[in-house]
Enzyme design. Structure first.
Site, PDB file in Angstrom:
ATOM      1  N   HIS B 139     -15.785   1.996  83.426  1.00  0.00           N
ATOM      2  CA  HIS B 139     -17.035   2.765  83.475  1.00  0.00           C
ATOM      3  C   HIS B 139     -17.170   3.485  84.817  1.00  0.00           C
ATOM      4  O   HIS B 139     -17.513   4.667  84.868  1.00  0.00           O
ATOM      5  CB  HIS B 139     -18.219   1.817  83.240  1.00  0.00           C
ATOM      6  CG  HIS B 139     -19.555   2.458  83.397  1.00  0.00           C
ATOM      7  ND1 HIS B 139     -20.024   3.440  82.549  1.00  0.00           N
ATOM      8  CD2 HIS B 139     -20.540   2.258  84.319  1.00  0.00           C
ATOM      9  CE1 HIS B 139     -21.237   3.810  82.933  1.00  0.00           C
ATOM     10  NE2 HIS B 139     -21.579   3.114  84.001  1.00  0.00           N
ATOM     11  N   ASP B 239     -29.311  -1.188  78.669  1.00  0.00           N
ATOM     12  CA  ASP B 239     -29.933  -0.570  79.841  1.00  0.00           C
ATOM     13  C   ASP B 239     -30.158   0.915  79.543  1.00  0.00           C
ATOM     14  O   ASP B 239     -29.427   1.784  80.019  1.00  0.00           O
ATOM     15  CB  ASP B 239     -28.994  -0.772  81.037  1.00  0.00           C
ATOM     16  CG  ASP B 239     -29.478  -0.061  82.281  1.00  0.00           C
ATOM     17  OD1 ASP B 239     -30.701   0.058  82.443  1.00  0.00           O
ATOM     18  OD2 ASP B 239     -28.637   0.369  83.089  1.00  0.00           O
TER      19      ASP B 239
END
Lengths: 421, 421
Positions: B139, B239
């Site tokens: 990521h 999130d």
């Protein structure tokens, strides 16, 4: 404003005048288990729990006595500003009216009044979310000059948006709680190989924090002019910062362990209502505010702020800076409105810190980083030692007060000593 | 591992096998006021409060029955992992031993077992501090490639320090709670004049969160190998992120309102102990870890993670990504040890999210930003529509499970729909 005079002697220029009546949580050494709510008046703490139990507050609508029995003020604040202010008015009346019920019962004073030197203070609230803003223009410019661009120090977003970040609530400690110098990852500016060790650049940040007294639901938005109902009042706040830990860790997600080792809140919460005579309009701005941030209410306050340092070798604290809450660019109503503008809920007991409050002059800066200008202009203390950052054994003291010819509303002091690890 | 078989029928490959026994807080429509602790087993919720009251848990040392009566699990977790695991073992024994006390009292099952389709779940914990890490290498590399430097995507600190930031606890909501598209300040890439309006770049982030079951004092440090005592277990975590709000606000202090409108936690907390058979060592690293981050325990877990989207027009969810917790670079023990390395206290009920868990392949990325590569490769859904970000009416579903030939330990699903503002 109605003139008030306490019927027991309060030294002139006392922070805790009859006009103030800040709230806190205290205990005495012989009753450590029963921390309870108090109000400060001169050199005394008023035991609000006893005052209630003796019937002096029974006329206040919607007030429940159990809120004074708790070791946190959250339940009191959750009753809202109307009730909290009515408690304050009742205290003012009881101690200023020479014919008050209380004045006629001097035998009650032994229970109700405790010398402030005999009490210990606790963190006044159970902190829910904690946010630290970055709303002093001079502070943002100073940091930009040091770390970005001398000629163009402000980032493009700064004058449009009240920049802030979430901080750690678990390490918010009440004034008087000392802490040990923290460790963390440190990396020299010209290196990419960090070491783990004690911070060498421990700093304070002179801030004020406001505390909320309202819960909102997910999706609920509050406009700046509605925010005063959701804010109980202010305390002094020291956002301790380890500059070397912060520098290495903060890209790209912001400050984290460089801040989360300790943040200090002063023990007495001063109500917004008490500060109203000192409210000021925002300064003229060269960038127009977006509609959702426009605020008709006066949201700056003429609160004098002072920073003192006392090393282990010094006999008394030494004044190193004077600033003022009136220097803020974004005011507290704009900060809170911004916080809710995406529908984020607020809670009773949230802490919203202002960010370092630096004034426009070098002697009004709010951090060692700025006062000693990145170590280039160390401060000389009366013991002959020099400081670019805070050393072990140093006590850092913040004071704050609003004053005019009639009224003084003070915060007491926020005093914390840094201990060796 | 001892083989267990539930004496009532549980469909094969069910997330809530007899080996799992996750904890949550539930209520039923006819008893809305009495939310209480439950454990999931197959298609049933075990009412732990009733189980205790009927005496089935009375042999467990240090267990207090009132912890099951609360609408949050904090009091249960604060008893520590030993007690919580003993509750889990007791449930396993009661429902797998064909001669268990409970098996002999079928009249008790009516009170103790409730069909899972008939209950509503609440947020299982009162969230104290909430931290979001950034610990997936793939990521971090993907974001670096998109927004920094294709050839040198990682910042110098990333492989040395578990980067993280504090998030907003008040907007953590339980799975199944839908929310409205948030507003915020938006600014075109080539402009410095923001507007205020609805986000156009609403995204999810596939994460797992661990929950702490221990309070520590200011200054207390926990090593990675001690951390398992302080962590109860895991849940799925979304999130939610408004990329356009985030982009304008996040310099220099990190994400704030671009994240704080909503973060979703799945309702069932799966214990670390249940996941132990799936623990894995960290992958080999080309950068050596500082001593305080070195961890002997296996801190990665082979947990399969899946992301589905279902638009209003679709009949069923559509799988868009498969990832795995084993792809994490920093594990949960290193994250928590890092958090306490400066002496910051932790609390029962803290939430520590992993950061987006992207795998090494495009079909294993954990956010729309990466899956659609900054809008350059939109995803086509079965209804023919294309997605670079999440649209109103979309339901985003995360699933997670660990599996081997004998055992399946699943998290159920985390499903949230985005509503128009």
């Amino acid at each position: 404003m109605k003139e008030l005079k306490c019927w027991f002697d309060i030294p002139q220029n006392h922070d805790f005048s009859i006009y103030n009546i800040p709230f806190g949580v205290f205990y005495t050494n012989n009753q450590k288990s029963t921390a309870r709510a108090g109000a400060a008046l001169g050199d005394f703490v008023i035991d609000l729990n006893s005052l209630f139990k003796l019937g002096y507050l029974s006329h206040i609508e919607d007030l429940k006595g159990e809120v004074f029995e708790k070791n946190k003020l959250n339940d009191l604040l959750s009753l809202g500003n109307k009730v909290c202010n009515n408690v304050r008015y009742a205290v003012q009346e009881l101690f200023s009216n020479p014919n008050s019920k209380l004045k006629k019962h001097p035998e009650h004073l032994e229970t109700i009044l405790i010398q402030i030197s005999l009490v210990k203070m606790l963190l006044p609230i159970q902190v829910k979310d904690y946010v630290d803003f970055y709303s002093s223009l001079d502070h943002a410019i100073n940091l930009g000059k040091m770390f970005r661009d001398e000629k163009n120090p402000l980032l493009p977003n700064w004058k449009h948006i009240p920049i802030g970040y979430h901080g750690r609530s678990s390490s918010i400690i009440v004034g008087g709680t000392n802490f040990k110098r923290p460790k963390g990852q440190l990396c020299a500016v010209d290196s990419t190989q960090p070491t783990f060790g004690l911070t060498k650049q421990l700093d304070f940040e002179l801030e004020m924090a406001f505390i909320t007294c309202k819960n909102t639901a997910l999706g609920e938005v509050i406009s700046p002019d509605e925010c005063s109902d959701a804010i109980f009042g202010f305390a002094l706040f020291n956002d301790w910062s380890a500059r070397d830990i912060q520098r290495w860790e903060y890209v790209p997600l912001g400050p984290f362990l460089g801040k989360s080792f300790a943040s200090s809140l002063s023990p007495w919460l001063v109500s917004l209502e008490a500060l109203t005579p000192f409210a000021l309009p925002s300064q003229d701005k060269d960038v127009s505010e977006l509609e959702y941030l426009k605020c008709k209410k006066n949201g700056l306050f003429d609160i004098h702020l002072e920073i003192y340092i006392q090393s282990d070798k010094m006999q008394e604290p030494f004044l190193i800076s004077r600033s003022n809450y009136k220097y803020m660019y974004w005011n507290l109503f704009q900060q809170l409105a911004h916080m809710t503008s995406n529908g984020s809920p607020i809670s009773v007991g949230d802490v919203y810190a202002s960010g370092t409050i630096s004034g426009p002059y070098p002697e009004s800066y709010g951090s060692m980083l700025e006062l000693a200008w990145k170590g280039n202009k160390p401060i000389t203390l009366p013991d002959g030692s020099r400081r670019s950052f805070i050393e072990d054994g140093d006590t850092v003291i913040f004071k704050g007060f609003a004053i005019n010819e009639h009224v003084r509303i003070g915060f007491g002091e926020l005093s914390v000593k840094v201990l060796p690890s």
